[in-house]
Motif scaffolding. Structure first.
Motif, PDB file in Angstrom:
ATOM      1  N   VAL A  32     -73.189 -14.671 -39.026  1.00 35.21           N
ATOM      2  CA  VAL A  32     -73.532 -15.367 -40.261  1.00 35.21           C
ATOM      3  C   VAL A  32     -72.352 -16.206 -40.726  1.00 35.21           C
ATOM      4  N   GLU A 373     -77.975 -22.977 -45.515  1.00 32.16           N
ATOM      5  CA  GLU A 373     -77.931 -22.202 -44.278  1.00 32.16           C
ATOM      6  C   GLU A 373     -76.532 -22.180 -43.674  1.00 32.16           C
ATOM      7  N   ASP A 374     -76.121 -21.000 -43.188  1.00 36.48           N
ATOM      8  CA  ASP A 374     -74.894 -20.846 -42.391  1.00 36.48           C
ATOM      9  C   ASP A 374     -73.650 -21.307 -43.146  1.00 36.48           C
ATOM     10  N   ARG A 397     -80.509 -18.939 -45.811  1.00 39.45           N
ATOM     11  CA  ARG A 397     -80.434 -18.233 -44.532  1.00 39.45           C
ATOM     12  C   ARG A 397     -78.997 -18.129 -44.013  1.00 39.45           C
ATOM     13  N   ASN A 398     -78.658 -16.940 -43.509  1.00 42.91           N
ATOM     14  CA  ASN A 398     -77.461 -16.723 -42.676  1.00 42.91           C
ATOM     15  C   ASN A 398     -76.170 -17.171 -43.341  1.00 42.91           C
ATOM     16  N   GLY A 433     -81.214 -13.041 -43.471  1.00 41.39           N
ATOM     17  CA  GLY A 433     -80.037 -12.954 -42.615  1.00 41.39           C
ATOM     18  C   GLY A 433     -78.705 -13.134 -43.305  1.00 41.39           C
ATOM     19  N   ASN A 434     -78.648 -12.901 -44.615  1.00 37.37           N
ATOM     20  CA  ASN A 434     -77.411 -13.121 -45.359  1.00 37.37           C
ATOM     21  C   ASN A 434     -76.552 -11.859 -45.408  1.00 37.37           C
TER      22      ASN A 434
END
Length: 720
Positions: A32, A373-374, A397-398, A433-434
């Motif tokens: 992540v 994200e990311d 996300r992530n 997904g965090n």
């Protein structure tokens, strides 16, 4: 965007967009966060001749705002020496100096002092926002970067030594900076239009002329420093490109300010460094204020010392913000302020934001089909790591988020509107997904905390489909998941599914339910729970129940906190996830008397060089600290300044405790405690098993070294 309190009007704050570079995420969180061009090393893991501070989660302290809640303080002649993790030729240092002070650090490579020094200053720190309820002075840290002038390899040593100014060193980012890029063929150089790369002249008109000449092409910003005295507007159908963010540097607090654009604006590979030293919400002191237009992008930028990175007001369809570094903003990093459609904010690094690091706020029109994200987010020091205020079909996300401070969670999914017309959460909100590390904070307005991940029906009911999946929550000082109607109106939270979560070492509870509504939990496992699995006490009382549906696969959090009249404290019922926490740090302190500037608060400020001194020649004198809630206490550490100028002495101290601030009982009778500079001028006091108190009082009846009571630090610990 700053969060306000239950039942109080919302305070509007300005925000902007975030940026980043490229490096490697920490090994423990490789799946992540952003891929970064640097590797960070914490000062507390380095070798030092200074003193470590923290860990601490108390609002308004240096340790609580530090990465990892720990840092290292050095004074004149002291140093911090880092072991370099990989090939590098440059370093960025996060640090703090006392308010109103500036100075420099000498730099050593493998024991040899190099000719370059690193300037440090408090100029961009110590921000006050009195219009925000619950805010205190914050934003203590700053970042400063330096090209070393030589290459270092893994295992080499780079040290920073104070030359007189007290410096608190937090973290060092080591980086291999690549050579400056060459000018693209056919581009229009700002220098050819009269820009001054020395930074002495005003290059504003040269930038405007280059943009006008390069429509459909590239404006080239060669290596150098360029000073702009006013913002750019009318920017469209053009690429603004530099030789790299360490090479091409633009100095301005307002880069682009425009309400609209036809789009296709691409900004990349240079730095914009401002001079914003305070937060004025009505001023557009932002990298981008307004709009870049559809199909635009921002990448490879270093953004620093602005109010907000990107404050985007619409007409930014399909914007991509990626691979940027965003440091030291006094407000938000990036805010999509309504009308954001198809926006992607990804692979950015944000440190030391003065409000939400990344935010979507659906004012005037909903943000739709947009995502964060990311991204890697560290140390937002007033509000949330990521905040979603309304909007339709949003994804988070992530992302890797760590060390949120007062008034903020790691992630907030909220219907707090601030202004009308607001568009509440709708469609599917994906939170997937965090990883959240040491996130969540004590809210001084609520007198109890916000969780690491918060779902908040602040101004209206939540009826969206909120899917929270594959979440990792580690070392939250308080709760993991919170469901609340923070405006105090009791609106329900519905449509929530939590599927797949690992919770480790949460200070109080796994689920903090304070709203009516319902959520389903599947495959949520918890270890090291501080007090109980569930706190289910809707606010306001009697507003309805929150139903938790067990979808299977859950473990480690089945118990329920039984008393809704009290908020659980970290470690009640189970071992404290942070047993080395100093319970007195930053807490309110009083005394029967004090001498000049040597006030009671000096004994809980985390600085062993400052001290409380009572009224002279008037024994006995007492000093009292309020721990905020009743705590099990086993050990005290009493300190005097470590300087050899403080001669050895013995103080006779009686330890008293109470739970209501008016009635005290004796915990330990009068006893002499020796303070000797040869052993650090420190005395440790063990308390009887079972000692429980909220108010600690130390009564000093004698001092062989001075006719007054004296303490530079009083530290209170729950462990023996």
């Amino acid at each position: 965007m700053h969060r306000t309190v239950r039942g109080m009007p919302a305070a509007l704050v300005v925000v902007l967009a975030a940026g980043l570079l490229t490096a490697t995420a920490p090994t423990a969180h490789a799946a992540v966060g952003a891929t970064l061009p640097f590797t960070s090393v914490e000062a507390e893991s380095a070798t030092t001749t200074g003193s470590k501070i923290g860990p601490d989660h108390t609002q308004g302290t240096l340790a609580s705002e530090a990465s990892g809640r720990q840092a290292v303080r050095i004074t004149s002649g002291q140093r911090v020496e880092f072991t370099v993790p990989g090939a590098a030729n440059a370093v960025n240092l996060a640090y703090s100096v006392p308010d109103g002070q500036s100075g420099s650090l000498d730099v050593y490579v493998n024991g040899t002092r190099i000719s370059r020094t690193l300037a440090v200053t408090s100029k961009y720190s110590y921000v006050d926002t009195p219009w925000i309820p619950g805010a205190r002075t914050h934003h203590f840290y700053d970042n400063a970067r330096l090209v070393l002038g030589q290459n270092v390899q893994a295992g080499d040593k780079v040290a920073f030594q104070s030359t007189g100014t007290q410096v608190t060193v937090d973290v060092a980012d080591f980086e291999q900076v690549v050579a400056a890029a060459a000018q693209p063929a056919g581009s229009v150089s700002v220098v050819s239009k009269g820009a001054d790369p020395s930074g002495n002249g005003d290059s504003t008109q040269a930038f405007r002329d280059a943009i006008a000449s390069a429509q459909g092409g590239i404006v080239w910003i060669p290596p150098g420093d360029y000073r702009l005295t006013s913002s750019l507007s009318g920017v469209q159908n053009v690429t603004l490109q530099g030789a790299g963010s360490w090479h091409s540097v633009v100095h301005t607090s307002r880069f682009i300010d425009q309400s609209g654009s036809s789009g296709s604006v691409h900004i990349k590979n240079f730095a914009v460094i401002g001079e914003v030293t305070e937060r004025v919400d009505s001023d557009p002191d932002n990298f981008v204020n307004g709009s870049l237009g559809p199909n635009s992008s921002v990448s490879g930028m270093w953004l620093q010392h602005l109010k907000v990175g990107l404050w985007l007001l619409g007409n930014n369809d399909n914007l991509v913000v990626e691979n940027n570094r965003l440091l030291d903003m006094t407000a938000d990093g990036l805010n999509l302020n309504g009308n954001a459609r198809g926006v992607r904010v990804r692979n950015n690094f944000l440190r030391n934001q003065g409000d939400d690091a990344l935010a979507m706020w659906s004012l005037y029109a909903p943000d739709t089909d947009s995502s964060f994200e990311d991204n890697t987010i560290s140390q937002p020091n007033l509000a949330n790591g990521i905040a979603i205020y309304g909007g339709t079909d949003i994804a988070v996300r992530n992302n890797l988020i760590s060390d949120t401070n007062a008034l903020g969670s790691g992630i907030a999914i909220s219907n707090q509107k601030f202004l009308d017309p607001f568009h509440p959460l709708a469609g599917t909100i994906t939170v997937d997904g965090n990883t959240l590390v040491r996130t969540g904070a004590m809210n001084p307005n609520w007198n109890h905390p916000m969780g690491a991940l918060r779902v908040d029906s602040y101004d209206s009911a939540i009826n969206a489909n909120i899917r929270i999946t594959d979440t990792t929550i580690t070392d939250s000082p308080y709760s993991a998941f919170e469901f609340v109607s923070g405006g105090g109106q009791g609106y329900p939270v519905r449509g929530v599914t939590v599927d797949g979560a690992t919770v480790r070492n949460t200070g109080t509870v796994v689920v903090q339910a304070e709203a009516q509504g319902a959520a389903t939990f599947r495959n949520v496992t918890a270890t090291g729970v501080g007090a109980a699995g569930i706190y289910n006490c809707p606010y306001p009382a009697g507003s309805g129940t929150f139903d938790l549906t067990d979808g299977g696969g859950n473990s480690g959090w089945s118990s329920t906190w039984s008393d809704c009249s009290t908020w659980p404290q970290p470690g009640q019922g189970n071992p404290d996830p942070d047993p080395t926490r100093n319970l007195a740090m930053g807490r309110p302190a009083t005394a029967t008397g004090s001498q000049d500037a040597y006030t009671p608060g000096k004994a809980v400020d985390g600085d062993a060089n400052s001290y409380w001194e009572s009224t002279n020649d008037a024994f006995p004198q007492s000093w009292t600290v309020d721990l905020g809630s009743t705590q099990a206490v086993r050990r005290l550490v009493l300190k005097l300044p470590p300087s050899a100028a403080w001669g050895a002495r013995t103080q006779t101290v009686t330890v008293l405790g109470g739970t209501n601030g008016s009635t005290y009982t004796t915990v330990l009778g009068p006893a002499g405690h020796r303070f000797d500079p040869a052993t650090g001028n420190t005395a440790t006091v063990s308390l009887p098993s079972g000692t429980s108190l909220r108010y600690l009082r130390l009564s000093v009846s004698a001092n062989t070294g001075w006719p007054a009571g004296q303490f530079s630090e009083v530290e209170v610990y729950p462990t023996s």
